[in-house]
Motif scaffolding. Structure first.
Motif, PDB file in Angstrom:
ATOM      1  N   ALA A 278      31.117   8.549  99.603  1.00  0.00           N
ATOM      2  CA  ALA A 278      32.380   9.401  99.377  1.00  0.00           C
ATOM      3  C   ALA A 278      31.702  10.770  99.064  1.00  0.00           C
ATOM      4  O   ALA A 278      32.121  11.776  98.382  1.00  0.00           O
ATOM      5  CB  ALA A 278      33.095   9.108  98.004  1.00  0.00           C
ATOM      6  N   ALA A 279      30.562  11.066 100.042  1.00  0.00           N
ATOM      7  CA  ALA A 279      29.816  12.363  99.773  1.00  0.00           C
ATOM      8  C   ALA A 279      30.646  13.692 100.029  1.00  0.00           C
ATOM      9  O   ALA A 279      30.530  14.809  99.295  1.00  0.00           O
ATOM     10  CB  ALA A 279      28.741  12.618 100.907  1.00  0.00           C
ATOM     11  N   GLN A 280      31.674  13.346 100.877  1.00  0.00           N
ATOM     12  CA  GLN A 280      32.590  14.621 101.189  1.00  0.00           C
ATOM     13  C   GLN A 280      33.355  14.888  99.984  1.00  0.00           C
ATOM     14  O   GLN A 280      33.976  16.141  99.712  1.00  0.00           O
ATOM     15  CB  GLN A 280      33.371  14.237 102.227  1.00  0.00           C
ATOM     16  N   ALA A 281      33.653  14.031  98.923  1.00  0.00           N
ATOM     17  CA  ALA A 281      34.324  14.164  97.787  1.00  0.00           C
ATOM     18  C   ALA A 281      33.775  15.059  96.680  1.00  0.00           C
ATOM     19  O   ALA A 281      34.380  15.432  95.946  1.00  0.00           O
ATOM     20  CB  ALA A 281      34.812  13.111  97.081  1.00  0.00           C
ATOM     21  N   TYR A 282      32.397  15.058  96.829  1.00  0.00           N
ATOM     22  CA  TYR A 282      31.432  15.814  95.636  1.00  0.00           C
ATOM     23  C   TYR A 282      31.859  17.273  96.050  1.00  0.00           C
ATOM     24  O   TYR A 282      31.831  17.866  97.160  1.00  0.00           O
ATOM     25  CB  TYR A 282      30.036  15.502  95.900  1.00  0.00           C
ATOM     26  N   SER A 283      31.669  18.032  94.993  1.00  0.00           N
ATOM     27  CA  SER A 283      31.973  19.455  94.905  1.00  0.00           C
ATOM     28  C   SER A 283      31.487  19.903  93.749  1.00  0.00           C
ATOM     29  O   SER A 283      30.655  19.282  93.012  1.00  0.00           O
ATOM     30  CB  SER A 283      33.488  19.750  94.590  1.00  0.00           C
ATOM     31  N   GLY A 284      31.448  21.357  93.653  1.00  0.00           N
ATOM     32  CA  GLY A 284      30.693  21.892  92.479  1.00  0.00           C
ATOM     33  C   GLY A 284      31.219  21.720  91.058  1.00  0.00           C
ATOM     34  O   GLY A 284      30.600  21.381  90.221  1.00  0.00           O
ATOM     35  N   HIS A 285      32.642  21.019  91.066  1.00  0.00           N
ATOM     36  CA  HIS A 285      33.052  20.518  89.639  1.00  0.00           C
ATOM     37  C   HIS A 285      32.504  19.015  89.460  1.00  0.00           C
ATOM     38  O   HIS A 285      32.488  18.705  88.315  1.00  0.00           O
ATOM     39  CB  HIS A 285      34.645  20.090  89.921  1.00  0.00           C
ATOM     40  N   SER A 286      31.703  18.537  90.461  1.00  0.00           N
ATOM     41  CA  SER A 286      30.896  17.254  90.195  1.00  0.00           C
ATOM     42  C   SER A 286      29.734  17.330  89.045  1.00  0.00           C
ATOM     43  O   SER A 286      29.460  16.390  88.332  1.00  0.00           O
ATOM     44  CB  SER A 286      30.341  16.523  91.530  1.00  0.00           C
ATOM     45  N   LEU A 287      29.334  18.758  89.083  1.00  0.00           N
ATOM     46  CA  LEU A 287      28.282  19.243  88.267  1.00  0.00           C
ATOM     47  C   LEU A 287      28.703  18.939  86.922  1.00  0.00           C
ATOM     48  O   LEU A 287      28.167  18.323  85.683  1.00  0.00           O
ATOM     49  CB  LEU A 287      27.504  20.511  88.516  1.00  0.00           C
ATOM     50  N   ARG A 288      29.952  19.673  86.416  1.00  0.00           N
ATOM     51  CA  ARG A 288      30.505  19.687  85.181  1.00  0.00           C
ATOM     52  C   ARG A 288      30.767  18.513  84.718  1.00  0.00           C
ATOM     53  O   ARG A 288      30.820  18.072  83.635  1.00  0.00           O
ATOM     54  CB  ARG A 288      31.814  20.759  85.352  1.00  0.00           C
ATOM     55  N   ARG A 289      31.490  17.632  85.420  1.00  0.00           N
ATOM     56  CA  ARG A 289      32.235  16.348  85.175  1.00  0.00           C
ATOM     57  C   ARG A 289      30.642  15.434  84.906  1.00  0.00           C
ATOM     58  O   ARG A 289      30.907  14.641  83.812  1.00  0.00           O
ATOM     59  CB  ARG A 289      33.087  15.841  86.201  1.00  0.00           C
ATOM     60  N   GLY A 290      29.908  15.629  85.775  1.00  0.00           N
ATOM     61  CA  GLY A 290      28.517  14.675  85.550  1.00  0.00           C
ATOM     62  C   GLY A 290      27.913  14.924  84.302  1.00  0.00           C
ATOM     63  O   GLY A 290      27.457  14.035  83.377  1.00  0.00           O
ATOM     64  N   PHE A 291      27.708  16.267  83.763  1.00  0.00           N
ATOM     65  CA  PHE A 291      27.166  16.772  82.457  1.00  0.00           C
ATOM     66  C   PHE A 291      27.767  15.991  81.258  1.00  0.00           C
ATOM     67  O   PHE A 291      27.439  15.569  80.535  1.00  0.00           O
ATOM     68  CB  PHE A 291      27.169  18.076  82.475  1.00  0.00           C
ATOM     69  N   ALA A 292      29.266  16.055  81.512  1.00  0.00           N
ATOM     70  CA  ALA A 292      30.417  15.650  80.428  1.00  0.00           C
ATOM     71  C   ALA A 292      29.984  14.352  80.089  1.00  0.00           C
ATOM     72  O   ALA A 292      29.713  13.593  79.033  1.00  0.00           O
ATOM     73  CB  ALA A 292      31.512  15.815  80.580  1.00  0.00           C
ATOM     74  N   THR A 293      29.942  13.283  81.333  1.00  0.00           N
ATOM     75  CA  THR A 293      29.993  12.049  81.165  1.00  0.00           C
ATOM     76  C   THR A 293      28.607  11.477  80.609  1.00  0.00           C
ATOM     77  O   THR A 293      28.214  10.683  79.717  1.00  0.00           O
ATOM     78  CB  THR A 293      30.316  11.278  82.334  1.00  0.00           C
ATOM     79  N   ALA A 294      27.391  12.138  81.170  1.00  0.00           N
ATOM     80  CA  ALA A 294      26.083  11.846  80.863  1.00  0.00           C
ATOM     81  C   ALA A 294      25.813  12.391  79.399  1.00  0.00           C
ATOM     82  O   ALA A 294      25.227  11.383  78.618  1.00  0.00           O
ATOM     83  CB  ALA A 294      25.144  12.680  81.790  1.00  0.00           C
ATOM     84  N   ALA A 295      26.145  13.349  79.005  1.00  0.00           N
ATOM     85  CA  ALA A 295      25.980  13.917  77.483  1.00  0.00           C
ATOM     86  C   ALA A 295      26.842  12.913  76.521  1.00  0.00           C
ATOM     87  O   ALA A 295      26.296  12.392  75.617  1.00  0.00           O
ATOM     88  CB  ALA A 295      26.488  15.341  77.377  1.00  0.00           C
ATOM     89  N   TYR A 296      28.107  12.410  76.979  1.00  0.00           N
ATOM     90  CA  TYR A 296      28.898  11.593  76.003  1.00  0.00           C
ATOM     91  C   TYR A 296      28.221  10.319  76.191  1.00  0.00           C
ATOM     92  O   TYR A 296      28.420   9.411  75.004  1.00  0.00           O
ATOM     93  CB  TYR A 296      30.227  11.490  76.309  1.00  0.00           C
ATOM     94  N   SER A 297      27.658   9.708  77.177  1.00  0.00           N
ATOM     95  CA  SER A 297      26.989   8.469  76.948  1.00  0.00           C
ATOM     96  C   SER A 297      25.572   8.389  76.376  1.00  0.00           C
ATOM     97  O   SER A 297      25.050   7.325  75.996  1.00  0.00           O
ATOM     98  CB  SER A 297      26.736   7.993  78.582  1.00  0.00           C
ATOM     99  N   ALA A 298      25.185   9.564  75.858  1.00  0.00           N
ATOM    100  CA  ALA A 298      23.759   9.623  75.068  1.00  0.00           C
ATOM    101  C   ALA A 298      23.979   8.914  73.786  1.00  0.00           C
ATOM    102  O   ALA A 298      25.038   8.989  73.264  1.00  0.00           O
ATOM    103  CB  ALA A 298      23.254  10.874  74.992  1.00  0.00           C
ATOM    104  N   PRO A 299      23.199   8.365  73.067  1.00  0.00           N
ATOM    105  CA  PRO A 299      23.284   7.718  71.722  1.00  0.00           C
ATOM    106  C   PRO A 299      23.690   8.372  70.790  1.00  0.00           C
ATOM    107  O   PRO A 299      24.748   8.136  69.814  1.00  0.00           O
ATOM    108  CB  PRO A 299      21.775   7.099  71.458  1.00  0.00           C
ATOM    109  N   ASP A 300      23.400   9.805  70.636  1.00  0.00           N
ATOM    110  CA  ASP A 300      23.668  10.668  69.778  1.00  0.00           C
ATOM    111  C   ASP A 300      24.712  11.780  70.172  1.00  0.00           C
ATOM    112  O   ASP A 300      24.686  12.881  69.642  1.00  0.00           O
ATOM    113  CB  ASP A 300      22.466  11.318  69.013  1.00  0.00           C
TER     114      ASP A 300
END
Length: 339
Positions: A278-300
């Motif tokens: 689904a490469a066409q669905a990726y956008s600039g907002h994917s960076l922001r959402r990706g950070f939020a989910t990655a940061a929240y998945s961290a242990p601390d």
């Protein structure tokens, strides 16, 4: 009343006048990308009003409700209709008419949302960029080219900051300050900071050289310095001839700055090159959402720090929506109850 001079009695003739300077400041209160979107929506609304023999300004509650129904008839996403109503409201407020009566339009939109959901319509959302996807995208960029160096810096810095695409595009070289542990980035304006208070985002060194935001930005700054660029926008346009900051007459910002749309195109292009689903669905907002989910998945993970880092408002429904994607399985209430 006898102590009033004739000047005091004179009828006002300039009470509704605004100077060019005042209009310019009103324009600056809204980001350029939003102004463009509002202008397009307003033009569509006025054309429809001409066809329907209705008055666009000030518009009646019935006109707005009928226009909302018209847009619903085109099978637009409910969010698109909401944006159109916001543009019309902004036009009324700017013209001094106050907020128009949108109660009927809201009811139309509420009914359309129910129909939209019932018939299988879904709101399109940019997928969150995972770290694996980020690495795959960066691997497709050629570090020997200006475009490759710039695009890597945009992608990894945008991800590390949890930044909006407009925030990335608005950065200047002077907004970055070196720090022993990385760089401090000043975000001067953002969607949730209407008054330009600004925020400082600490961006640490990464553990992987290929995706380290500090090293990626440093390499891009070296390329800028080689081309005599030590002030102005951080990220510049690069034309098909490899010219840095070149802007065709009458197109783009005169300083060669990229736009939020450029950020989205860079992310989409790298996703396609990496062969992501689904490469066409990726956008600039994917960076922001990706950070939020990655940061929240961290242990601390610290929800307050995540929100402050990315410039989300306290209690942001958007941020909680991103984090729900993590908790949906990590903290699933149906897991472990003996089923």
């Amino acid at each position: 009343m006898s102590d009033l001079t004739p000047v005091d009695w004179a009828p006002a003739t300039r009470d509704t006048h605004l100077s060019d300077d005042a209009w310019a400041l009103i324009d600056e209160a809204t980001p350029p990308s939003t102004r463009r979107a509002y202008r397009e929506e307003w033009n569509r609304f006025t054309r429809w009003c001409d066809t329907e023999q209705r008055t666009p300004l000030p518009a009646t509650a019935q006109t707005l409700a009928q226009y909302a129904a018209h847009l619903a008839g085109r099978d637009l996403a409910p969010s698109s209709i909401g944006k159109a109503m916001a543009a019309i409201t902004k036009a009324h407020q700017t013209a001094g008419h106050g907020e128009p009566d949108r109660r009927g339009a809201r009811e139309v939109l509420r009914g359309y949302r129910r129909r939209y959901a019932r018939t299988g319509g879904t709101t399109k959302r940019a997928p969150a960029l995972t770290l694996d996807a980020l690495r795959a995208m960066v691997a497709t960029l050629d570090p020997a080219t200006l475009v490759g160096v710039r695009d890597r810096a945009i992608i990894v810095l945008g991800f590390a900051m949890g930044a909006r695409r407009s925030e990335i595009a608005a950065l200047n070289l002077t907004d970055l300050e070196p720090h022993p542990e990385g760089i401090q980035v000043t975000v001067r304006l953002s969607k949730t900071d209407k008054d330009g208070t600004g925020r400082i985002v600490a961006v640490p060194y990464g553990s992987n050289i290929a995706t380290c935001p500090v090293r990626s930005v440093a390499q891009w700054r070296e390329a800028l310095a080689h081309h005599g660029r030590d002030t102005g926008p951080l990220f510049l346009r690069i034309d098909r001839h490899g010219r840095l900051g070149h802007v065709a007459t009458g197109k783009g910002d005169p300083d060669g700055r990229i736009t939020g749309e450029t950020v989205a195109a860079i992310v989409r292009r790298a996703a396609e090159a990496a062969g992501l689903d689904a490469a066409q669905a990726y956008s600039g907002h994917s960076l922001r959402r990706g950070f939020a989910t990655a940061a929240y998945s961290a242990p601390d993970a610290d929800l307050v720090r995540i929100a402050r880092h990315g410039g989300w408002k306290e209690g942001s429904a958007a941020l909680f929506g991103y984090l729900e994607e993590v908790d949906r399985w990590r903290k699933n209430p149906a897991a472990g109850i003996g089923l």
